[in-house]
Design an enzyme around this catalytic site. Structure first.
Site, short mmCIF file in Angstrom:
data_model
loop_
_atom_site.label_atom_id
_atom_site.label_comp_id
_atom_site.label_asym_id
_atom_site.label_seq_id
_atom_site.Cartn_x
_atom_site.Cartn_y
_atom_site.Cartn_z
N HIS A 24 32.95 32.02 -5.78
CA HIS A 24 34.39 31.84 -5.61
C HIS A 24 34.94 32.84 -4.59
O HIS A 24 35.66 32.47 -3.66
CB HIS A 24 35.08 32.01 -6.96
CG HIS A 24 36.57 31.88 -6.93
ND1 HIS A 24 37.24 30.76 -7.36
CD2 HIS A 24 37.55 32.74 -6.50
CE1 HIS A 24 38.54 30.91 -7.21
NE2 HIS A 24 38.76 32.12 -6.69
N GLU A 25 34.59 34.11 -4.77
CA GLU A 25 35.11 35.14 -3.87
C GLU A 25 34.48 35.06 -2.47
O GLU A 25 35.16 35.29 -1.47
CB GLU A 25 34.89 36.53 -4.48
CG GLU A 25 35.67 36.78 -5.75
CD GLU A 25 37.17 36.58 -5.57
OE1 GLU A 25 37.70 36.90 -4.49
OE2 GLU A 25 37.81 36.08 -6.52
N HIS A 28 36.41 32.55 -0.42
CA HIS A 28 37.63 33.12 0.15
C HIS A 28 37.31 33.93 1.40
O HIS A 28 37.99 33.79 2.44
CB HIS A 28 38.32 34.04 -0.87
CG HIS A 28 39.01 33.33 -1.98
ND1 HIS A 28 39.89 32.29 -1.78
CD2 HIS A 28 38.99 33.54 -3.32
CE1 HIS A 28 40.37 31.88 -2.94
NE2 HIS A 28 39.83 32.61 -3.90
#
Length: 229
Positions: A24-25, A28
């Site tokens: 997820h990170e 980003h």
């Protein structure tokens, strides 16, 4: 909303949390880099090392209630080549990855349970059953993360989407920017109180919202994979 676990499920959940949190990170960070912002790269956050993304409170939340957060990847929107596009694409990058993980995980569940049934009573049956259980947890966790992060409340990804399409002085954006943390704490705290005192589930607004949409999308994914397997 507080989930009871066996030791096996606890281990599976911890592994699923780490995988989901890191990817997820990373999403980003890489999308920010694609938009012209190297901040995450400069700060050593474009890495698969889970310690670089670890947040103790967010990790415990993910284990206990099924949704939470990692340490946010640093982003400087002033570096974006196209500010609105950058804000929007970076905001949704994490939940898109979670959606892909949930979809793929659902695809493993049916064949693994089928194999577990076929080999029931021997060690392979237990292995396939364990794998099916892991992907069930993986799918549920990632769907929970999606609908939690899509809330238009600061500091979640959903609020970043709002910021991409509103002015900085927008009244809603300003209010949520100032008080979003308190709203989230209140919603999460309400869920804990409901669990502790056995209150009606519908009082847990956040849990009811996440459970409903998680269940709905999971059914859709499982129906799709059911057509194949």
């Amino acid at each position: 909303m507080i989930f009871p676990y066996s030791w096996t499920s606890l281990i599976f959940t911890a592994v699923a949390v780490v995988i989901s949190m890191v990817l997820h990170e990373l999403a980003h960070g890489y999308v920010a880099l694609w938009n012209g912002d190297p901040t995450a790269k400069v700060n050593g956050r474009l890495t698969l090392n889970p310690l670089a993304h670890f947040d103790l409170v967010g990790f415990v939340m993910l284990i206990v209630v099924g949704f939470g957060y990692a340490k946010p990847v640093p982003v400087n929107p002033y570096n974006f080549k196209h500010p609105k596009r950058g804000l929007f694409t970076v905001a949704i990058a994490g939940v898109v990855v979670n959606l892909i993980l949930a979809f793929i995980s659902c695809g493993f569940v049916l064949p693994m349970w089928s194999l577990a049934t076929k080999f029931q009573g021997n060690v392979w049956g237990s292995v396939f059953s364990g794998v099916a259980n892991f992907f069930e947890i993986m799918a549920l966790l990632n769907l929970n993360l999606i609908f939690f992060n899509l809330l238009p409340i600061h500091p979640l990804d959903g609020f970043r989407v709002v910021e991409a399409f509103t002015k900085f002085t927008n009244p809603y954006a300003k209010f949520i920017r100032d008080y979003g943390h308190y709203i989230l704490i209140g919603l999460i705290g309400l869920g804990v109180v409901v669990d502790i005192f056995g209150l009606p589930a519908y009082i847990d607004i956040l849990g009811t919202y996440i459970s409903y949409f998680t269940g709905l999308v999971r059914k859709l994914f499982m129906a799709f994979w059911g057509l194949i397997f």
